[in-house]
Structure formats: structure tokens, C-alpha cells
Design a protein around this motif. Structure first.
Motif, PDB file in Angstrom:
ATOM      1  N   TYR A 168       0.802  -1.218   0.000  1.00 26.41           N
ATOM      2  CA  TYR A 168       0.000   0.000   0.000  1.00 26.41           C
ATOM      3  C   TYR A 168       0.838   1.273   0.000  1.00 26.41           C
ATOM      4  N   GLU A 169       2.095   1.190   0.388  1.00 22.08           N
ATOM      5  CA  GLU A 169       2.920   2.397   0.299  1.00 22.08           C
ATOM      6  C   GLU A 169       3.285   2.698  -1.153  1.00 22.08           C
ATOM      7  N   VAL A 170       3.387   1.673  -1.987  1.00 22.48           N
ATOM      8  CA  VAL A 170       3.621   1.910  -3.417  1.00 22.48           C
ATOM      9  C   VAL A 170       2.451   2.679  -4.010  1.00 22.48           C
ATOM     10  N   ALA A 171       1.222   2.231  -3.712  1.00 27.86           N
ATOM     11  CA  ALA A 171       0.044   2.935  -4.227  1.00 27.86           C
ATOM     12  C   ALA A 171      -0.048   4.345  -3.667  1.00 27.86           C
ATOM     13  N   MET A 172       0.292   4.503  -2.386  1.00 21.65           N
ATOM     14  CA  MET A 172       0.238   5.836  -1.776  1.00 21.65           C
ATOM     15  C   MET A 172       1.235   6.779  -2.432  1.00 21.65           C
ATOM     16  N   GLY A 173       2.450   6.321  -2.653  1.00 24.85           N
ATOM     17  CA  GLY A 173       3.461   7.163  -3.292  1.00 24.85           C
ATOM     18  C   GLY A 173       3.077   7.551  -4.705  1.00 24.85           C
ATOM     19  N   LEU A 174       2.514   6.599  -5.460  1.00 22.96           N
ATOM     20  CA  LEU A 174       2.100   6.906  -6.825  1.00 22.96           C
ATOM     21  C   LEU A 174       0.940   7.898  -6.844  1.00 22.96           C
ATOM     22  N   ALA A 175       0.055   7.806  -5.846  1.00 19.22           N
ATOM     23  CA  ALA A 175      -1.063   8.751  -5.791  1.00 19.22           C
ATOM     24  C   ALA A 175      -0.589  10.173  -5.551  1.00 19.22           C
ATOM     25  N   LEU A 176       0.548  10.324  -4.865  1.00 18.42           N
ATOM     26  CA  LEU A 176       1.055  11.665  -4.558  1.00 18.42           C
ATOM     27  C   LEU A 176       1.884  12.268  -5.694  1.00 18.42           C
ATOM     28  N   VAL A 177       2.299  11.433  -6.664  1.00 17.68           N
ATOM     29  CA  VAL A 177       3.116  11.940  -7.775  1.00 17.68           C
ATOM     30  C   VAL A 177       2.347  12.989  -8.572  1.00 17.68           C
ATOM     31  N   ALA A 178       1.050  12.769  -8.761  1.00 15.17           N
ATOM     32  CA  ALA A 178       0.250  13.747  -9.514  1.00 15.17           C
ATOM     33  C   ALA A 178       0.229  15.100  -8.808  1.00 15.17           C
ATOM     34  N   VAL A 179       0.199  15.082  -7.478  1.00 18.13           N
ATOM     35  CA  VAL A 179       0.241  16.346  -6.725  1.00 18.13           C
ATOM     36  C   VAL A 179       1.578  17.044  -6.949  1.00 18.13           C
ATOM     37  N   PHE A 180       2.672  16.273  -6.953  1.00 19.07           N
ATOM     38  CA  PHE A 180       3.993  16.874  -7.201  1.00 19.07           C
ATOM     39  C   PHE A 180       4.045  17.523  -8.578  1.00 19.07           C
ATOM     40  N   LEU A 181       3.416  16.877  -9.580  1.00 17.47           N
ATOM     41  CA  LEU A 181       3.425  17.423 -10.931  1.00 17.47           C
ATOM     42  C   LEU A 181       2.657  18.741 -11.004  1.00 17.47           C
ATOM     43  N   TYR A 182       1.547  18.816 -10.296  1.00 22.03           N
ATOM     44  CA  TYR A 182       0.750  20.034 -10.325  1.00 22.03           C
ATOM     45  C   TYR A 182       1.398  21.153  -9.515  1.00 22.03           C
ATOM     46  N   ALA A 183       1.923  20.815  -8.323  1.00 23.23           N
ATOM     47  CA  ALA A 183       2.489  21.849  -7.450  1.00 23.23           C
ATOM     48  C   ALA A 183       3.900  22.241  -7.866  1.00 23.23           C
ATOM     49  N   VAL A 348      -1.572   4.136 -14.130  1.00 21.77           N
ATOM     50  CA  VAL A 348      -2.254   4.684 -15.301  1.00 21.77           C
ATOM     51  C   VAL A 348      -2.602   6.151 -15.074  1.00 21.77           C
ATOM     52  N   TRP A 349      -3.089   6.476 -13.878  1.00 20.39           N
ATOM     53  CA  TRP A 349      -3.457   7.856 -13.596  1.00 20.39           C
ATOM     54  C   TRP A 349      -2.240   8.779 -13.591  1.00 20.39           C
ATOM     55  N   THR A 350      -1.117   8.298 -13.077  1.00 18.20           N
ATOM     56  CA  THR A 350       0.091   9.118 -13.060  1.00 18.20           C
ATOM     57  C   THR A 350       0.562   9.418 -14.488  1.00 18.20           C
ATOM     58  N   VAL A 351       0.572   8.403 -15.341  1.00 15.78           N
ATOM     59  CA  VAL A 351       0.946   8.616 -16.745  1.00 15.78           C
ATOM     60  C   VAL A 351      -0.039   9.565 -17.422  1.00 15.78           C
ATOM     61  N   PHE A 352      -1.305   9.399 -17.097  1.00 14.43           N
ATOM     62  CA  PHE A 352      -2.347  10.250 -17.669  1.00 14.43           C
ATOM     63  C   PHE A 352      -2.128  11.723 -17.289  1.00 14.43           C
ATOM     64  N   VAL A 353      -1.871  11.983 -16.004  1.00 16.04           N
ATOM     65  CA  VAL A 353      -1.663  13.363 -15.545  1.00 16.04           C
ATOM     66  C   VAL A 353      -0.394  13.948 -16.158  1.00 16.04           C
ATOM     67  N   ALA A 354       0.680  13.147 -16.214  1.00 15.37           N
ATOM     68  CA  ALA A 354       1.923  13.636 -16.801  1.00 15.37           C
ATOM     69  C   ALA A 354       1.739  13.981 -18.276  1.00 15.37           C
ATOM     70  N   THR A 355       1.009  13.125 -18.987  1.00 12.76           N
ATOM     71  CA  THR A 355       0.748  13.385 -20.410  1.00 12.76           C
ATOM     72  C   THR A 355      -0.097  14.640 -20.592  1.00 12.76           C
ATOM     73  N   ALA A 356      -1.101  14.788 -19.717  1.00 12.91           N
ATOM     74  CA  ALA A 356      -1.968  15.966 -19.820  1.00 12.91           C
ATOM     75  C   ALA A 356      -1.175  17.245 -19.577  1.00 12.91           C
ATOM     76  N   ARG A 357      -0.342  17.251 -18.560  1.00 12.12           N
ATOM     77  CA  ARG A 357       0.448  18.454 -18.286  1.00 12.12           C
ATOM     78  C   ARG A 357       1.393  18.776 -19.438  1.00 12.12           C
ATOM     79  N   ALA A 358       1.988  17.718 -20.024  1.00  9.34           N
ATOM     80  CA  ALA A 358       2.943  17.943 -21.113  1.00  9.34           C
ATOM     81  C   ALA A 358       2.239  18.439 -22.379  1.00  9.34           C
ATOM     82  N   THR A 359       1.102  17.813 -22.737  1.00  7.96           N
ATOM     83  CA  THR A 359       0.408  18.188 -23.972  1.00  7.96           C
ATOM     84  C   THR A 359      -0.204  19.576 -23.879  1.00  7.96           C
TER      85      THR A 359
END
Length: 467
Positions: A168-183, A348-359
Motif C-alpha cells: 500500500y505504500e507503493v500505491a500511496m506514493g504513486l497517488a502523490l506523484v500527480a500532486v507533485f506534478l501540479y504543485a 495509469v493515472w500518473t501517466v495520464f496526468v503527466a501526459t496531460a500536463r505535457a500536452t
């Protein structure tokens, strides 16, 4: 990543640092005592019970009385323990729980005895990673406590806890990556600052600023984090390392008195820490919610500490609500949820957010982005449907193989008749069919009395052995 926002930290005199550290320690101790009482009262309300109501007004001193009683109890140590590790394990768990709270922002800059300082002990460019690292080290206390107890059930509880943390720490860390990308930062104070600006809306002819909390734009990240934080803290329905129905008390079985109290304290402090992290990452931290944010002084002075506590207590209520409503999961279901659902969704969500920010930052049209998003969703749904159909086929095939491999049932194998188990068939036995014969009544009238004059049908007598 700029460190300009971190310039307010590291300049405090030693006495301010001691005041902050002492205040955080006292705060965590007091909120733990309150949360134990709060949990008892809420669960009692859910189950139509009274709950603690004797010690103090509304039973508010019940948790304090329990803590004093537990700390004064006799310490019992089994003979076959590893003494050093056995003693250090609860200390490690409690110390890491308190350490993780050191980078949580509780409010803006305030004046303490004439000195301007932020309501936060310290901060780092990678402050969130410090919290995750402290939580990971805290699991060592549970694992080592189970191993050093020299008993089977504590060892199994410790092993479960280690697997649970990894999953569950893997899932927790991946969930926070999107926040790092936005902030654009992993500093907790800068993440709160990034949620300060908001969109404007017209309400009753008045233009107001709405907060841009990441729970709105990153809702999947928040949902994944919310599930992972319950698993990370070993709380129901994920309290498998201390499942009393299977493991007596799990890793806590051989602990008593003050050491048991330290483990108990670590669990509740961890609940407050993950709730505070959720508040910081997704709900604007100490910033006031709308419409309180319309007040000019809502985010100044000591008022933000009140908004922060309100948000944290909302998450604590969620923890208690889950405990009072959901049954404990099976361990295989728990691991499947982490590895087969949360982690793939987070990836999948992390890749999705990264792609959205880049595009979007590259100037592509939103329609192009929406098309890619729809394609990803279709592929993901198709994979889930395929997995579901494949699991159904495997289940049916396994049932057929089990029925084919099942030996013939012999009811007299042990010398006396034994009824078959559900699904077993006695070879050469066919259920008897009962035919009903009409009596003196009208033809086809099954309820007509028979010749014995007792008014009992042939079927009824045959069932009772009177035929």
C-alpha cells in the motif's frame, strides 16, 4: 525547483525550536487521547450504545484513565524473547510516528513572544518523502516486535504488516506523484501555497475567489490515497496484522503495560499524520474553506490552525466510520486490492496526468487531450472486463475439475452410515418419487380423506412412516 519558499525555515532561535517541538508532542498526545474517546462515542452511537460517560463530563477523562491504568500495569516478558529488539520495537514505532509530523504545516507565519515564525517545525525540498520514509521505518517497529516476541502469532502479524506496508505504500506514493506534478514541488509548505490561488465564480452577482484544492482536479489520486492510508495504518477493515479472530492480537500478543501503550500511541499518531498529509496535499492544508475564505482575516494569524484541525478531524471520523461499518477483509482479497487494482490504477493515472500536463503546456488543443484520455479509459475498462471473464472461466473450470476428481462417496466406509456432504452423490442412489393416489373424494383431489378415516393423505402418511 526553487527553494525561495523555504527561506523562512532554519532561522529560528533554539528556544523557538524547542517550543515548536514540545507543542507538537503535546498536541499529538492530547489529540490521541481525544480520538480514543471520540472513536468510542461514535461507534457507540452507531451501535445504539451509550459509550464512556462516567469519568468526567461525557466521559472525556476515560481515555486518560485508561492510559494511566495501562502504564501502571505489570510488565510481563516471555522467556524466549530477544530482549534488546523486544524493548526497542515499540520505541521505534512511536518515535517514527512523531517524527513524520515535523514537516506538516499547521498554519502561516505567526508571532511567538515577538518572533515571527511559521506554524511548522521545519520543511525540506522533499518534505513529503520524509513523511513516507518515517512511515516506512515505523513499520520496522511492528515487524521487529513480532519477530522478537518468539511466538508464532506475533511473527505472522509482523510478516503481514511488512507485506501490507510494501503493497500500500507503493500505491500511496504513486497517488502523490500527480500532486507533485501540479504543485511543482515536494515541499509541504509549497504544496499548500500552490493551492492558494483559485478560480473565480459569480454568486448572486458577486465575483468570489474559490480555492483550487487538488481534491477537485486530482480526485482519483485522492481516492487511491484514501484507501492506501487506511491500509498503511493497519486500521479496519485492513487491520490484518492484529486480527484477533486469527492471530490472538497479532504482533501485540506478547506485549503489555507501557510497551503496549507505545504501540497503541503509534497507531493513533499515524492516523493523525496521514490525515494531516491528506489535508495538506488535497484540501489546501491550513487554508480556510469557502465561504470562510471570503473573510479577509481567515488565513491570517492563529485562525488557520482551527481550519486545519477541522479537516483532520473529518478524516478521523472517516477512520472511525469505516471501523464501525465494514467487516475485516480476507488477506488474499486485501493483497489483490493493492496489487491488482490500486497500483495499476495509480500507474495509469500518473501517466495520464503527466501526459496531460505535457500536452497542454506544449500548446495542443484540449480535444486532442480528451481523445487520448478516452482511449486510455476504454483500454483500461477493456482490460478489467477481460480479467473478469477470464476469472469466471477459471472458476468454472476449477469446479468441473474438482467434481471430476472427487472420489465416489461410500456412506458405510466407517462401518456406520454417514450422510453425504453438499455436492456429494451416493452411487446407485436415486431420490424416490412419491405418487399421490386420490381417495374417496373427487378424482384428482389430493386432500381427500383416505380409507383409514383419519383424514390424512397418502403422501402425508408416507412422509411420516405411516403408509
Amino acid at each position: 525547483m526553487s527553494d525561495e519558499g523555504l527561506s523562512a525555515f532554519g532561522n529560528d532561535p533554539w528556544w523557538i525550536i524547542l517550543i515548536k517541538a514540545g507543542a507538537i508532542t503535546v498536541f499529538l498526545l492530547l489529540i490521541t487521547i481525544f480520538n480514543i474517546w471520540f472513536e468510542r462515542r461514535v461507534v457507540a452511537r452507531m451501535q445504539h450504545r451509550v459509550g464512556p460517560n462516567v469519568h468526567g463530563k461525557f466521559g472525556l477523562l476515560q481515555s486518560l484513565a485508561d492510559g494511566i491504568k495501562l502504564s501502571l500495569k505489570e510488565t510481563i516478558r516471555p522467556k524466549n524473547i530477544d530482549t534488546v529488539v523486544y524493548v526497542l520495537a515499540p520505541v521505534i514505532a512511536a518515535a517514527m510516528a512523531f517524527t513524520a509530523f515535523s514537516v506538516i504545516p499547521l498554519g502561516p507565519e505567526v508571532s511567538i513572544f515577538g518572533h515571527r515564525t511559521p506554524l511548522q517545525l521545519t520543511d525540506l525540498p522533499v518534505g513529503v518523502l520524509l513523511i513516507l520514509a518515517a512511515a516506512s521505518l515505523g513499520i520496522y517497529g511492528i515487524v521487529l516486535g513480532g519477530w522478537a516476541s518468539g511466538s508464532t502469532y506475533p511473527l505472522l502479524g509482523g510478516l503481514r504488516s511488512s507485506a501490507q506496508m510494501i503493497s500500500y505504500e507503493v500505491a500511496m506514493g504513486l497517488a502523490l506523484v500527480a500532486v507533485f506534478l501540479y504543485a511543482g514541488s515536494m515541499s509541504t509548505s509549497q504544496i499548500v501555497e500552490a493551492q492558494a490561488g483559485g478560480s473565480q465564480a459569480t454568486i448572486l452577482g458577486v465575483t468570489v475567489d474559490l480555492p483550487s484544492w487538488y481534491v477537485v482536479v486530482l480526485l482519483p489520486s485522492f481516492l487511491i490515497y484514501m484507501i492506501a492510508m487506511v491500509g498503511e495504518t493497519n486500521r479496519a477493515p485492513f487491520d490484518l496484522p492484529e486480527a484477533e479472530g486469527e492471530l490472538v492480537a497479532g504482533f501485540l500478543t506478547e506485549y503489555s503495560s507501557m510497551k503496549y501503550l507505545l504501540f497503541f500511541l503509534a497507531e493513533y499518531v499515524n492516523m493523525v499524520t496521514v490525515s494531516a498529509l491528506a489535508t495538506t496535499m488535497f484540501f489546501g492544508g491550513w487554508r480556510a474553506p469557502w465561504p470562510l475564505s471570503l473573510w479577509e482575516g481567515a488565513n491570517q494569524g492563529w485562525w488557520p490552525l482551527l481550519w486545519f484541525l477541522g479537516k483532520v478531524m473529518a478524516f478521523m471520523f472517516l477512520f472511525i466510520w469505516l471501523r464501525g461499518t465494514l467487516p475485516r477483509m480476507r488477506y488474499d482479497q486485501f493483497m489483490k486490492l493493492g496489487w491488482k487494482l490500486l497500483i495499476p490504477l495509480a500507474l495509469v493515472w500518473t501517466v495520464f496526468v503527466a501526459t496531460a500536463r505535457a500536452t497542454l503546456s506544449a500548446g495542443y488543443q484540449r480535444q486532442f487531450f480528451y481523445a487520448i484520455a478516452g482511449l486510455v479509459v476504454l483500454v483500461l475498462l477493456g482490460s478489467f472486463v477481460y480479467d473478469w471473464i477470464a476469472a469466471k472461466r477459471e472458476e468454472e473450470q476449477a469446479g468441473e475439475d474438482e467434481e471430476a476428481d472427487q472420489p465416489a462417496f461410500d456412506p458405510f466406509a466407517g462401518g456406520y452410515p454417514v450422510p453425504p456432504m453438499p455436492g456429494q452423490k451416493v452411487p446407485g442412489f436415486e431420490p424416490a418419487t412419491v405418487s399421490v393416489t386420490a381417495g374417496a373424494g373427487a378424482p384428482g383431489d389430493e386432500s381427500a380423506p383416505t380409507g383409514d378415516g383419519r383424514g390424512q393423505s397418502a403422501t402425508s402418511r408416507e412422509e411420516h412412516g405411516d403408509g
